[in-house]
Motif scaffolding. Structure first.
Motif, PDB file in Angstrom:
ATOM      1  N   ILE A  68       0.840  -1.197   0.000  1.00  0.00           N
ATOM      2  CA  ILE A  68       0.000   0.000   0.000  1.00  0.00           C
ATOM      3  C   ILE A  68       0.869   1.238   0.000  1.00  0.00           C
ATOM      4  O   ILE A  68       0.524   2.244  -0.604  1.00  0.00           O
ATOM      5  N   ARG A  90       3.700   1.755  -1.636  1.00  0.00           N
ATOM      6  CA  ARG A  90       4.057   2.086  -3.006  1.00  0.00           C
ATOM      7  C   ARG A  90       2.868   2.655  -3.744  1.00  0.00           C
ATOM      8  O   ARG A  90       2.974   3.620  -4.501  1.00  0.00           O
ATOM      9  N   LEU A  91       1.721   2.104  -3.549  1.00  0.00           N
ATOM     10  CA  LEU A  91       0.505   2.596  -4.205  1.00  0.00           C
ATOM     11  C   LEU A  91       0.196   4.020  -3.762  1.00  0.00           C
ATOM     12  O   LEU A  91      -0.175   4.873  -4.573  1.00  0.00           O
ATOM     13  N   LYS A  92       0.398   4.278  -2.510  1.00  0.00           N
ATOM     14  CA  LYS A  92       0.149   5.617  -1.953  1.00  0.00           C
ATOM     15  C   LYS A  92       1.111   6.628  -2.577  1.00  0.00           C
ATOM     16  O   LYS A  92       0.690   7.734  -2.954  1.00  0.00           O
ATOM     17  N   LYS A 115       2.575   6.416  -5.491  1.00  0.00           N
ATOM     18  CA  LYS A 115       2.180   6.561  -6.888  1.00  0.00           C
ATOM     19  C   LYS A 115       1.016   7.537  -7.013  1.00  0.00           C
ATOM     20  O   LYS A 115       0.996   8.404  -7.886  1.00  0.00           O
ATOM     21  N   VAL A 116       0.031   7.440  -6.143  1.00  0.00           N
ATOM     22  CA  VAL A 116      -1.135   8.347  -6.157  1.00  0.00           C
ATOM     23  C   VAL A 116      -0.688   9.772  -5.869  1.00  0.00           C
ATOM     24  O   VAL A 116      -1.122  10.728  -6.521  1.00  0.00           O
TER      25      VAL A 116
END
Length: 183
Positions: A166, A168-170, A172-173
């Motif tokens: 999460i 890395r996803l955060k 990216k966002v």
């Protein structure tokens, strides 16, 4: 003192004078009659003039009475206006600079807009009373709910931060958000 007693000569002189005077008196009769006629005409005209003066005087008295009533009413209004001016003078004196500035800076468009606003005030007041005030009354009970929601949101964010991948996803966002143009 001695009283004069007329003598025979005095009697003859008086008789001579008397006939001349009688003749003069008889000659004066037509003139006296003409004078009497003139006097009668003058009397008639004077009587008519006096009647007219009496009428004018009566009319003037009526006007004087009416004028007096108008003057009394005007005096009463002057007393009222004077009282009002005395009462409002301090306030008006303090407001004078503000009123002058308002008069100098207010345009006809602004006056029309103000009139329009005043025209809309009844509907605006009804809407505020009917729709807005009830909502404002419930804001006191909404604040604790919003506070609880914010706490739950923080806890959820912490839980999600612990889930593997999460982070890395955060990031990216967040990078995608930074690249978006600001509007």
């Amino acid at each position: 003192m001695r009283l004069p007693v007329p003598g025979p000569r005095d009697v003859l002189t008086a008789i001579e004078r008397g006939t001349d005077q009688v003749e003069a008196l008889i000659g004066a009769v037509p003139r006296v009659l003409a004078l009497l006629d003139d006097a009668e005409r003058l009397l008639v005209r004077a009587s008519a003039a006096i009647d007219r003066v009496r009428e004018v005087t009566e009319a003037a008295n009526v006007i004087v009475v009416r004028t007096s009533a108008v003057v009394d009413d005007a005096d009463a209004q002057v007393v009222r206006v004077t009282g009002l001016l005395d009462t409002f003078e301090p306030s008006l004196t303090r407001l004078q600079p503000t009123l002058e500035t308002l008069a100098d800076t207010t345009s006809p468009d602004e006056v029309r807009a103000l009139v329009q606003l005043v025209d809309h005030l009844p509907a605006l007041t009804a809407t505020v009373e009917k729709d807005l005030l009830p909502v404002l009354g419930t804001l006191g009970s909404v604040a604790p709910d919003l506070h609880d929601l914010l706490n739950v949101s923080r806890e959820l964010n912490e839980i999600l931060g612990k889930v593997p991948g999460i982070g890395r996803l955060k990031r990216k966002v967040e990078e995608d958000d930074d690249e978006l143009p600001v509007t």
